[in-house]
Design a protein around this motif. Structure first.
Motif, short mmCIF file in Angstrom:
data_model
loop_
_atom_site.label_atom_id
_atom_site.label_comp_id
_atom_site.label_asym_id
_atom_site.label_seq_id
_atom_site.Cartn_x
_atom_site.Cartn_y
_atom_site.Cartn_z
N GLY A 126 41.76 38.60 47.35
CA GLY A 126 40.43 38.14 47.00
C GLY A 126 39.64 37.63 48.19
O GLY A 126 40.20 37.38 49.26
N PRO A 127 38.33 37.44 48.01
CA PRO A 127 37.46 37.02 49.10
C PRO A 127 37.54 35.54 49.45
O PRO A 127 36.89 35.09 50.38
CB PRO A 127 36.06 37.39 48.58
CG PRO A 127 36.17 37.24 47.11
CD PRO A 127 37.58 37.68 46.77
N PRO A 129 36.74 33.37 40.72
CA PRO A 129 37.98 33.46 39.96
C PRO A 129 39.12 34.15 40.72
O PRO A 129 40.28 33.86 40.51
CB PRO A 129 37.60 34.27 38.72
CG PRO A 129 36.13 34.21 38.63
CD PRO A 129 35.62 33.99 40.02
N TRP A 130 38.78 35.09 41.61
CA TRP A 130 39.79 35.84 42.35
C TRP A 130 40.43 34.96 43.41
O TRP A 130 41.64 35.04 43.65
CB TRP A 130 39.16 37.08 42.97
CG TRP A 130 40.10 38.12 43.47
CD1 TRP A 130 41.46 38.05 43.57
CD2 TRP A 130 39.75 39.42 43.94
NE1 TRP A 130 41.98 39.21 44.07
CE2 TRP A 130 40.93 40.07 44.31
CE3 TRP A 130 38.55 40.09 44.09
CZ2 TRP A 130 40.95 41.37 44.82
CZ3 TRP A 130 38.57 41.37 44.59
CH2 TRP A 130 39.76 42.00 44.95
N GLY A 152 38.70 41.16 41.03
CA GLY A 152 39.74 42.09 41.42
C GLY A 152 40.08 43.11 40.35
O GLY A 152 40.96 43.94 40.54
N LYS A 153 39.38 43.09 39.23
CA LYS A 153 39.61 44.08 38.17
C LYS A 153 39.01 45.42 38.59
O LYS A 153 37.96 45.47 39.21
CB LYS A 153 38.95 43.64 36.86
CG LYS A 153 39.44 42.31 36.35
CD LYS A 153 40.76 42.43 35.66
CE LYS A 153 41.14 41.11 35.01
NZ LYS A 153 42.44 40.64 35.35
N GLU A 154 39.68 46.51 38.22
CA GLU A 154 39.19 47.84 38.57
C GLU A 154 37.92 48.16 37.79
O GLU A 154 37.89 48.07 36.57
CB GLU A 154 40.25 48.90 38.30
CG GLU A 154 39.84 50.28 38.75
CD GLU A 154 40.93 51.33 38.59
OE1 GLU A 154 40.58 52.51 38.50
OE2 GLU A 154 42.12 50.97 38.55
N VAL A 155 36.86 48.53 38.51
CA VAL A 155 35.60 48.92 37.90
C VAL A 155 35.65 50.41 37.55
O VAL A 155 35.30 50.81 36.45
CB VAL A 155 34.41 48.66 38.86
CG1 VAL A 155 33.10 49.16 38.27
CG2 VAL A 155 34.32 47.18 39.18
#
Length: 127
Positions: free
Chosen positions: A27-28, A32-33, A76-79
């Motif tokens: 994550g950045p 939330p990530w 981080g969920k796949e778009v």
């Protein structure tokens, strides 16, 4: 181990390929990530990445297959993502834009163009 930094403005997502073939994206560092690592795939041989306003775009090669995906910038969920092509690339280029990425994979007999955007569109064209 190989780390590619997918950057967009003040956000950086480290995409890490471990020597055992595991591929993760970290994550950045905010939202939330946070700094959590998301597992992308196993048995990966090579990886390319670019940052966009919608999140990190990742292209990776397994034994004889290439896959691409865009992860949502703060979870981080796949778009969107999927299968790009089979074979070994001669050249790879990622062109990030504000809302996604265009990926070019040059193979011995063809060129594959992939568009992925933040609204979940994934389009593959072979030339």
């Amino acid at each position: 181990m190989k780390t590619v930094y997918a950057r967009y403005k003040n956000s950086t997502w480290p995409v890490i390929l471990y020597s055992n073939g595991n591929l993760t994206c970290q994550g950045p560092g905010y939202g939330p990530w946070g700094t959590e690592k998301v597992h992308i795939s196993s048995n990966v041989k090579n990886v390319w990445a670019a940052g966009t306003a919608k999140g990190p775009a990742i292209l990776y090669q397994s034994e004889n297959s290439m896959e691409a995906m865009l992860l949502f910038w703060n979870t981080g969920k796949e778009v969107a993502g999927g299968h790009v092509c089979d074979g070994h690339p001669m050249k790879v280029r990622l062109e990030p834009h504000r809302y996604g990425v265009v990926v070019y994979v040059e193979l011995p007999n063809s060129l594959v163009r992939v568009e992925i955007d933040g609204w979940g569109h994934f389009k593959v064209e072979r030339k």
